[in-house]
Design an enzyme around this catalytic site. Structure first.
Site, PDB file in Angstrom:
ATOM      1  N   ASN A  16     -39.237 -17.871  34.707  1.00 22.70           N
ATOM      2  CA  ASN A  16     -40.565 -18.394  34.392  1.00 22.70           C
ATOM      3  C   ASN A  16     -41.555 -17.591  35.226  1.00 22.70           C
ATOM      4  OD1 ASN A  16     -42.883 -19.916  33.949  1.00 22.70           O
ATOM      5  ND2 ASN A  16     -42.338 -21.449  35.484  1.00 22.70           N
ATOM      6  N   GLU A  64     -66.113 -31.425  27.395  1.00 21.75           N
ATOM      7  CA  GLU A  64     -64.739 -31.938  27.492  1.00 21.75           C
ATOM      8  C   GLU A  64     -64.303 -32.543  26.152  1.00 21.75           C
ATOM      9  OE1 GLU A  64     -62.104 -31.837  28.861  1.00 21.75           O
ATOM     10  OE2 GLU A  64     -61.054 -33.685  28.414  1.00 21.75           O
ATOM     11  N   LYS A  78     -48.513 -26.881  28.973  1.00 24.14           N
ATOM     12  CA  LYS A  78     -49.143 -27.768  29.943  1.00 24.14           C
ATOM     13  C   LYS A  78     -49.625 -27.033  31.186  1.00 24.14           C
ATOM     14  CE  LYS A  78     -50.263 -31.833  31.505  1.00 24.14           C
ATOM     15  NZ  LYS A  78     -51.548 -32.292  30.965  1.00 24.14           N
ATOM     16  N   ARG A 109     -43.948 -27.820  28.999  1.00 22.47           N
ATOM     17  CA  ARG A 109     -44.322 -26.562  29.659  1.00 22.47           C
ATOM     18  C   ARG A 109     -44.230 -25.359  28.718  1.00 22.47           C
ATOM     19  NH1 ARG A 109     -44.316 -26.924  35.253  1.00 22.47           N
ATOM     20  NH2 ARG A 109     -44.049 -24.679  35.346  1.00 22.47           N
ATOM     21  N   TRP A 151     -42.512 -20.476  26.557  1.00 20.44           N
ATOM     22  CA  TRP A 151     -43.849 -20.235  26.032  1.00 20.44           C
ATOM     23  C   TRP A 151     -44.003 -18.722  26.121  1.00 20.44           C
ATOM     24  CZ3 TRP A 151     -48.546 -18.036  27.315  1.00 20.44           C
ATOM     25  CH2 TRP A 151     -49.651 -18.441  26.558  1.00 20.44           C
ATOM     26  N   GLU A 202     -58.149 -29.116  20.750  1.00 25.13           N
ATOM     27  CA  GLU A 202     -56.767 -28.766  21.070  1.00 25.13           C
ATOM     28  C   GLU A 202     -55.739 -29.650  20.376  1.00 25.13           C
ATOM     29  OE1 GLU A 202     -55.502 -29.136  25.198  1.00 25.13           O
ATOM     30  OE2 GLU A 202     -56.888 -30.785  25.507  1.00 25.13           O
ATOM     31  N   HIS A 253     -82.651 -25.393  20.061  1.00 26.67           N
ATOM     32  CA  HIS A 253     -82.899 -23.978  20.349  1.00 26.67           C
ATOM     33  C   HIS A 253     -81.925 -23.067  19.609  1.00 26.67           C
ATOM     34  CE1 HIS A 253     -85.920 -25.004  23.292  1.00 26.67           C
ATOM     35  NE2 HIS A 253     -85.067 -25.882  23.829  1.00 26.67           N
ATOM     36  N   CYS A 276     -43.313 -22.331  30.530  1.00 25.97           N
ATOM     37  CA  CYS A 276     -41.862 -22.262  30.488  1.00 25.97           C
ATOM     38  C   CYS A 276     -41.288 -23.293  31.456  1.00 25.97           C
ATOM     39  CB  CYS A 276     -41.273 -20.905  30.853  1.00 25.97           C
ATOM     40  SG  CYS A 276     -41.893 -19.567  29.852  1.00 25.97           S
TER      41      CYS A 276
HETATM   42  C1  F6R Z   1     -56.975 -29.563  28.243  1.00 21.09           C
HETATM   43  C2  F6R Z   1     -56.175 -29.144  29.379  1.00 21.09           C
HETATM   44  C3  F6R Z   1     -56.407 -27.793  29.953  1.00 21.09           C
HETATM   45  C4  F6R Z   1     -56.220 -27.844  31.481  1.00 21.09           C
HETATM   46  C5  F6R Z   1     -56.314 -26.424  32.074  1.00 21.09           C
HETATM   47  C6  F6R Z   1     -56.183 -26.445  33.580  1.00 21.09           C
HETATM   48  O1  F6R Z   1     -56.693 -30.879  27.890  1.00 21.09           O
HETATM   49  O2  F6R Z   1     -55.334 -29.876  29.830  1.00 21.09           O
HETATM   50  O3  F6R Z   1     -57.646 -27.278  29.610  1.00 21.09           O
HETATM   51  O4  F6R Z   1     -57.206 -28.651  32.028  1.00 21.09           O
HETATM   52  O5  F6R Z   1     -55.302 -25.625  31.536  1.00 21.09           O
HETATM   53  O6  F6R Z   1     -54.953 -26.979  33.977  1.00 21.09           O
HETATM   54  P1  F6R Z   1     -54.719 -27.570  35.427  1.00 21.09           P
HETATM   55  O7  F6R Z   1     -55.579 -28.774  35.560  1.00 21.09           O
HETATM   56  O8  F6R Z   1     -53.268 -27.865  35.473  1.00 21.09           O
HETATM   57  O9  F6R Z   1     -55.134 -26.484  36.396  1.00 21.09           O
END
Ligand code: F6R
Length: 581
Positions: free
Chosen positions: A96, A463, A576, A28, A72, A470, A486, A2
């Site tokens: 928020n 990663e 985010k 956000r 959100w 995503e 395995h 949010c």
């Molecule tokens: C994926 C992504 C998320 C963040 C996770 C942690 O691309 O961005 O998996 O890495 O939510 O967020 P932070 O780094 O802000 O703690």
């Protein structure tokens, strides 16, 4: 999660300013939005809708104060009724955070015909009731805050009282100081076009803004607090898309500079971080999502460069190991936003047990940066796309430097990273992007994708899977290369796409095992191999190979999303900054 934004001042278009500010905070949360203004006649009309605020062109005109929210959803589905602001009597507010005990407070509270399913409306009811009992606006906000268990950043407008009140506990709020107006936002880019002079609100503090007048006080005692004005070095362009179609690709290309910037710390600060690590007996690296994969890469960096075995745990799994945390433990927190709830809770509980916290974040004003004993900024500049790219490689670069410094090899570490930075600079050009796009075209209609890697490239396989999942919604899964035989190899069919990270002999044998079961092999490596159906070249970066390997994967994920007609900047169901548990 949010985004919230407020403005009060010598302006007549406060609603539009909030609209523009919220658009900058949309990363956000983007399932609904709402804005309330103080109309010249004194009442507070609200506009709110489900959907993205980026599509909104016009809101109220003629107001000098307004608050807004980009949501959100946590409590209550994505409906217009649940969108903020919420209004009860004289009180209009946005929130928020998470009000954990809202059901109990709702039951104990005054009778009210609730219009939404949110925890936030309960706060509005409480404040309005306290005002009716004769409390001042500040007292009402303080008393309501006492009842809240959980995290909040609140913006409150009250009919008949000029100005906007804000309070925080656990969710970010930053005050922007304009010449004749004041802003409050969850993040600096929201008001950066107007001012770069800020005050940080800390937990259990509140602020009353009224035009250029700003008064801080304790949310517990009401005592006034003095704050220093701070100039932030961010530039407006850094938080804008510029000529790029999306933030994600802009931020990928910014890695030409960000890796070099990430390690541009004074030796003294790195040494302070190392002293913290070396003064402790146990070291836990804790993070979430992509940041956790960066921390996993660090496990390999420390093993190689300082012969130290570190523990790397996703924050949400850390409770099982908290029995080992004590005053001799170092917790290393890796986080882009510095606000991730799962991580923050571990740090707060760890600090209560006497553990020391070393944090690496991209937001110096963030809660995690501010509670850390030592903070190493990753200096990637604002990262707006939901999928982390430039912050990831910046985190990895600092972790690499730290591992080298821990092994008394800081200069060597810097040298290697400088060459990584130069190599990535050379790699990131339109021709290379076109090549990656061609590979994306080959696999864009696949429903499954496997990724394998060995050693420090194993975390990068994980990663790669996150990045592709995503933004493209393709089912992608990463494995240690040697583990594929395995179990997972049973999933390989004619044409199954497999990304193979690296070109060492053992990984190539694993790739051959996949190929002989029909897999299409896409090599991501420094050298070409016969078994690759497609090849994405990665420059040779020695011990820091994992940092360079992640870059083509980011570009691949981006183009898969675009080719599949998706918005890579705002993937479904995500936000985010994950400030809820
Ligand atoms: C994926 C992504 C998320 C963040 C996770 C942690 O691309 O961005 O998996 O890495 O939510 O967020 P932070 O780094 O802000 O703690």
């Amino acid at each position: 999660m949010c985004g919230i934004f407020a403005v009060s001042g010598e302006t007549s278009d406060a609603g539009m300013r909030v609209l523009e500010g919220l658009k900058k905070l949309e990363y956000r949360g983007y399932d609904s939005w709402g804005i309330a203004v103080r109309a010249p006649e004194g009442h507070v009309p609200i506009e709110k809708e489900i959907g993205k605020i980026s599509h909104v062109e016009q809101v109220f005109v003629d107001a000098h104060e307004a608050i807004g929210h980009s949501r959100w959803a946590t409590h209550g589905g994505v409906t217009r009724e649940n969108a903020h602001p919420h209004q009860v009597g004289r009180v209009t507010l946005v929130h928020n955070g998470i009000f954990e005990n809202y059901k109990e407070v709702k039951e104990e509270g005054p009778d009210h015909a609730f219009l939404s399913e949110t925890d936030t409306e309960v706060i509005a009811v409480m404040i309005n009731h306290l005002l009716e009992e004769g409390k001042s606006s500040e007292e009402a906000l303080r008393t309501a805050a006492e009842k809240i268990i959980g995290r909040f950043a609140l913006l409150v407008m009250i009919e008949g009282i000029s100005g906007i009140l804000a309070a925080r506990r656990g969710s970010p709020l930053i005050i922007g100081r304009g010449e004749e107006e004041t802003f409050i936002a969850s993040d600096i880019p929201a008001f950066l076009a107007h001012t770069n002079v800020v005050n940080y609100l800390d937990d259990d503090e509140m602020v009353h803004i009224d035009g250029a007048k700003v008064q801080f006080s304790s949310l517990q005692t009401g005592e006034l607090i003095e704050k220093r004005n701070i100039e932030v070095p961010w530039k407006v362009e850094e938080a804008e898309k510029g000529d790029y179609p999306h933030f994600m690709i802009k931020e990928i290309f910014e890695q030409k500079e960000t890796i070099a910037r990430a390690i541009n710390h004074e030796d003294a600060l790195v040494e302070e971080a190392i002293e913290l690590l070396q003064s402790c007996n146990g070291v836990y690296f804790v993070a979430c999502g992509t940041a956790h994969k960066a921390a996993m890469a660090a496990e390999y960096f420390f093993a190689k460069f300082s012969h130290r075995k570190i523990n790397v745990v996703p924050a949400s799994e850390m409770p099982s190991f908290e029995q080992f945390i004590n005053e001799k433990t170092a917790i290393v927190a890796v986080s882009q936003s510095g606000e991730t709830a799962d991580l923050l809770e571990i740090l707060e509980r760890g600090q209560k047990k006497g553990a020391k916290v070393l944090a690496m974040t991209n937001v110096e004003s963030s809660t995690i940066a501010r509670i850390a004993d030592v903070h190493l900024p990753i200096n990637a500049g604002p990262e707006k796309a939901v999928a982390s790219t430039k912050a990831t490689t910046a985190q990895m670069a600092i972790l690499f430097l730290l591992a080298c410094a821990d092994g008394n090899r800081m200069n060597e570490g810097r040298q290697i990273l400088r060459s990584v930075s130069g190599n990535i600079n050379d790699l990131l050009n339109p021709r290379y992007e076109d090549l990656v796009r061609t590979v994306a075209q080959e696999i864009m209609n696949h429903s499954t994708l496997f990724i394998i890697g060995r050693g420090s490239l194993y975390p990068m396989a994980l990663e790669a899977a996150i990045k592709i999942q995503e933004v493209s919604y393709i089912h992608a899964q990463g494995f240690p290369a040697g583990e594929i035989k395995h179990g997972p190899i049973a999933l390989i069919e004619e044409g199954t796409a497999c990304l193979v990270l690296g070109d060492d002999q053992e990984t190539l044998s694993n790739a051959t095992e996949l190929k002989s079961r029909g897999a299409m092999i896409i090599g991501v490596s420094t050298t070409q191999a016969d078994i690759f159906d497609h090849w994405l070249r990665v420059p040779d970066c020695g011990g820091a190979q994992s940092i360079a390997t992640v870059v083509p994967i980011q570009i691949l994920a981006y183009h898969l999303a675009v080719l599949r007609g998706l918005d890579p900047d705002m993937p479904r169901n995500l936000a985010k900054s994950v400030t809820v548990k």
